[in-house]
Scaffold this motif. Structure first.
Motif, short mmCIF file in Angstrom:
data_model
loop_
_atom_site.label_atom_id
_atom_site.label_comp_id
_atom_site.label_asym_id
_atom_site.label_seq_id
_atom_site.Cartn_x
_atom_site.Cartn_y
_atom_site.Cartn_z
N THR A 209 0.86 -1.18 0.00
CA THR A 209 0.00 0.00 0.00
C THR A 209 0.90 1.24 0.00
O THR A 209 2.11 1.12 -0.18
CB THR A 209 -0.98 -0.02 1.18
N THR A 210 0.32 2.43 0.17
CA THR A 210 1.11 3.66 0.04
C THR A 210 0.89 4.59 1.23
O THR A 210 -0.07 4.46 1.99
CB THR A 210 0.75 4.42 -1.25
N ALA A 211 1.80 5.57 1.31
CA ALA A 211 1.68 6.59 2.35
C ALA A 211 0.52 7.54 2.10
O ALA A 211 0.21 8.37 2.96
CB ALA A 211 2.99 7.37 2.46
N TRP A 212 -0.13 7.44 0.94
CA TRP A 212 -1.25 8.32 0.62
C TRP A 212 -2.54 7.91 1.32
O TRP A 212 -3.51 8.67 1.33
CB TRP A 212 -1.52 8.28 -0.87
N GLU A 213 -2.58 6.72 1.89
CA GLU A 213 -3.88 6.09 2.16
C GLU A 213 -4.66 6.73 3.31
O GLU A 213 -4.11 7.19 4.31
CB GLU A 213 -3.70 4.60 2.44
N HIS A 214 -5.96 6.68 3.12
CA HIS A 214 -6.96 7.03 4.13
C HIS A 214 -7.02 5.88 5.13
O HIS A 214 -6.67 4.74 4.83
CB HIS A 214 -8.30 7.21 3.42
N ASN A 215 -7.49 6.15 6.33
CA ASN A 215 -7.64 5.10 7.33
C ASN A 215 -8.61 3.99 6.90
O ASN A 215 -8.58 2.90 7.47
CB ASN A 215 -8.08 5.68 8.67
N SER A 216 -9.44 4.27 5.91
CA SER A 216 -10.34 3.23 5.40
C SER A 216 -9.57 2.10 4.73
O SER A 216 -10.09 0.99 4.61
CB SER A 216 -11.34 3.84 4.40
N VAL B 221 -2.01 -5.17 -4.18
CA VAL B 221 -1.70 -3.78 -3.89
C VAL B 221 -3.04 -3.07 -3.66
O VAL B 221 -3.98 -3.25 -4.44
CB VAL B 221 -0.89 -3.10 -5.02
N VAL B 222 -3.13 -2.35 -2.56
CA VAL B 222 -4.34 -1.60 -2.21
C VAL B 222 -3.95 -0.14 -2.16
O VAL B 222 -3.08 0.26 -1.37
CB VAL B 222 -4.90 -2.03 -0.85
N CYS B 223 -4.55 0.69 -3.01
CA CYS B 223 -4.13 2.09 -3.03
C CYS B 223 -5.28 3.00 -3.46
O CYS B 223 -6.21 2.59 -4.15
CB CYS B 223 -2.94 2.28 -3.96
N THR B 224 -5.16 4.23 -3.02
CA THR B 224 -6.11 5.25 -3.43
C THR B 224 -5.76 5.74 -4.82
O THR B 224 -4.59 5.72 -5.22
CB THR B 224 -6.10 6.42 -2.43
N ILE C 114 -6.58 -3.46 -5.80
CA ILE C 114 -7.80 -2.95 -5.16
C ILE C 114 -7.65 -1.44 -5.07
O ILE C 114 -6.71 -0.93 -4.45
CB ILE C 114 -8.00 -3.55 -3.76
N ALA C 115 -8.56 -0.71 -5.71
CA ALA C 115 -8.43 0.75 -5.83
C ALA C 115 -9.52 1.47 -5.04
O ALA C 115 -10.71 1.18 -5.17
CB ALA C 115 -8.50 1.16 -7.30
N ASP C 116 -9.08 2.42 -4.23
CA ASP C 116 -9.98 3.32 -3.50
C ASP C 116 -10.21 4.54 -4.40
O ASP C 116 -9.35 5.41 -4.53
CB ASP C 116 -9.32 3.72 -2.19
N CYS C 117 -11.39 4.60 -4.99
CA CYS C 117 -11.72 5.69 -5.92
C CYS C 117 -12.66 6.71 -5.30
O CYS C 117 -13.43 7.37 -6.00
CB CYS C 117 -12.30 5.12 -7.21
N ALA C 118 -12.57 6.87 -3.98
CA ALA C 118 -13.45 7.81 -3.28
C ALA C 118 -13.34 9.21 -3.84
O ALA C 118 -14.34 9.93 -3.96
CB ALA C 118 -13.13 7.82 -1.78
N GLN C 119 -12.11 9.64 -4.19
CA GLN C 119 -11.90 11.02 -4.63
C GLN C 119 -11.93 11.18 -6.15
O GLN C 119 -11.87 12.31 -6.63
CB GLN C 119 -10.57 11.55 -4.08
N THR C 120 -11.98 10.10 -6.90
CA THR C 120 -11.95 10.23 -8.36
C THR C 120 -13.27 9.85 -9.02
O THR C 120 -13.53 10.30 -10.14
CB THR C 120 -10.82 9.38 -8.97
N ALA C 121 -14.08 9.04 -8.36
CA ALA C 121 -15.37 8.66 -8.94
C ALA C 121 -16.24 9.90 -9.11
O ALA C 121 -16.60 10.55 -8.14
CB ALA C 121 -16.09 7.64 -8.05
N GLY C 122 -16.52 10.26 -10.34
CA GLY C 122 -17.33 11.44 -10.63
C GLY C 122 -16.52 12.70 -10.91
O GLY C 122 -17.09 13.69 -11.35
N THR C 123 -15.20 12.66 -10.64
CA THR C 123 -14.37 13.83 -10.91
C THR C 123 -13.45 13.63 -12.11
O THR C 123 -12.84 14.58 -12.59
CB THR C 123 -13.51 14.21 -9.69
N ARG C 124 -13.32 12.39 -12.57
CA ARG C 124 -12.53 12.08 -13.76
C ARG C 124 -12.96 10.71 -14.29
O ARG C 124 -13.65 9.96 -13.59
CB ARG C 124 -11.03 12.07 -13.45
N ARG C 125 -12.57 10.40 -15.49
CA ARG C 125 -12.95 9.13 -16.09
C ARG C 125 -12.12 8.01 -15.48
O ARG C 125 -10.89 8.07 -15.44
CB ARG C 125 -12.74 9.19 -17.61
#
Length: 379
Positions: free
Chosen positions: A91-98, A141-144, A171-182
């Protein structure tokens, strides 16, 4: 109130979202729990929403879309349902606690080996380290897709290619991109895409989901009533039923479905372009102000987020002044992203996040620029 906290939740919704939810509350029964008209109407509406979501995210079949209460639940389902004891996970240092907390729990309780890709002081990932870790027999790999703190966007296509070349799931966390980009699962190599309805998708709170590729072997996160195979001791194995124990949030799904219709009518590319315009308008207006520290990499891909601090203010104080004296709503603090704050050096003071949406006005952005400048001058 000027609302600039859309990365937390989009308060301004298309009008048809509320109308669709009220209609579902008044007319929908329980999907898959009967053959009467209200139950069938719910089943039809929910299936239609699956079709829209599958098309929106490039998921191959509607039955590979499972609904959840939010992206946190979707990530918990994916992480707990696909990662096994002893697996090696990147995973990465970018991640949300989710992402982080489910992985930490598996690390503590099931002995998974967790590797974290570091970020620098501008939040940029070290892709060399990422590649080295994925080449060392990682299972997943699990990442935002985009940092909820800096707005930096990860090169998900590159990560997908690396993951699949080395036999790992993405496994991709698309919380911030769903609806803001393709975001297209096939094009980016995503095995499980997790999303929420209440941010960029402009739907209601309480509804989210995941889209999965074919052939994954799921361990259900929860089990219970499904309306089918009721005499079986175990949860049905087929998607989406394997991941959808209990009554679904029909009104939430109806609202999300209406929001997707709105996005299609406006055009996702138009929404993304408008949000980029607003982001750069604000960034250009504050980046050279003395005393302002801006976080994130604005030379690369970026979401509709600008995060900063004002000299001589901790983030909570700055946000309070913006709300009380200027009528501007922003998010301050840790943003549930502890590793990113450690990388940025902002653990003690947090950071102030401005985030924009399709419904944000130019004059809202200009008012925020003036407020930040005044704060900096008085700091």
């Amino acid at each position: 109130m000027i609302y600039l906290d859309n990365a937390a939740t989009a308060v301004r919704k298309p009008e048809q979202v509320a109308k669709a939810m009220v209609k579902a509350l008044q007319e929908w029964g329980n999907s898959s729990r009967g053959v009467h008209a209200t139950s069938l109407q719910a089943a039809s509406g929910i299936y239609a929403a699956r079709v829209k979501i599958a098309r929106f995210f490039g998921c191959r079949r509607p039955d590979l879309v499972a609904f959840t209460s939010n992206v946190t639940e979707a990530l918990n389902i994916a992480i707990n349902g696909l990662i096994r004891p002893g697996d090696r996970v990147v995973t990465t240092a970018w991640e949300h606690n989710s992402v982080l907390r489910p992985l930490y729990r598996l690390q503590d309780e099931q002995g998974i080996r967790l590797e974290i890709v570091p970020a620098d002081r501008q939040g940029r990932l070290d892709y060399t380290v990422l590649e080295e870790l994925l080449c060392s027999k990682a299972s997943a790999v699990v990442c935002t897709h985009a940092s909820n703190l800096t707005g930096n966007v990860i090169d998900l296509r590159r990560i997908g290619e690396l993951a699949h070349t080395n036999g790992a799931l993405l496994i991709a966390d698309c919380a911030q991109t769903a609806g803001t980009r393709r975001v297209n699962m096939d094009e980016l190599g995503i095995d499980v895409l997790c999303f929420t309805g209440h941010k960029g998708l402009m739907g209601p709170q309480g509804i989210g989901g995941l889209c999965a590729r074919e052939g994954l072997e799921w361990r259900p996160f929860k089990v219970g009533g499904t309306g089918v195979q009721s005499y079986s001791r175990t949860q049905p194995e087929q998607m989406p039923t394997v991941l959808e124990a209990g009554t679904l949030n029909g009104p939430g799904i109806a609202g999300l479905s209406a929001a997707l219709d709105y996005i299609e009518s406006v055009g996702l590319d138009n929404i993304a372009a408008r949000e980029r315009e607003l982001t750069w308008r604000f960034y250009a207006g504050v980046k050279d102000v003395p005393g302002i520290i801006i976080y994130g990499d604005f030379a690369g891909e970026h979401g509709p987020i600008v995060t900063l601090n004002v000299a001589n203010y901790d983030s909570a104080s700055a946000a309070d002044i913006l709300a009380e004296e200027f009528g501007i709503a922003v998010r301050a603090g840790a943003h549930c992203a502890p590793l990113m704050h450690r990388a940025l050096g902002t653990q003690e003071i947090g950071a102030v996040r401005f985030s924009f949406s399709w419904f944000t006005l130019d004059e809202d952005v200009d008012s925020a620029i003036r407020a930040v400048r005044e704060l900096a001058e008085n700091g």
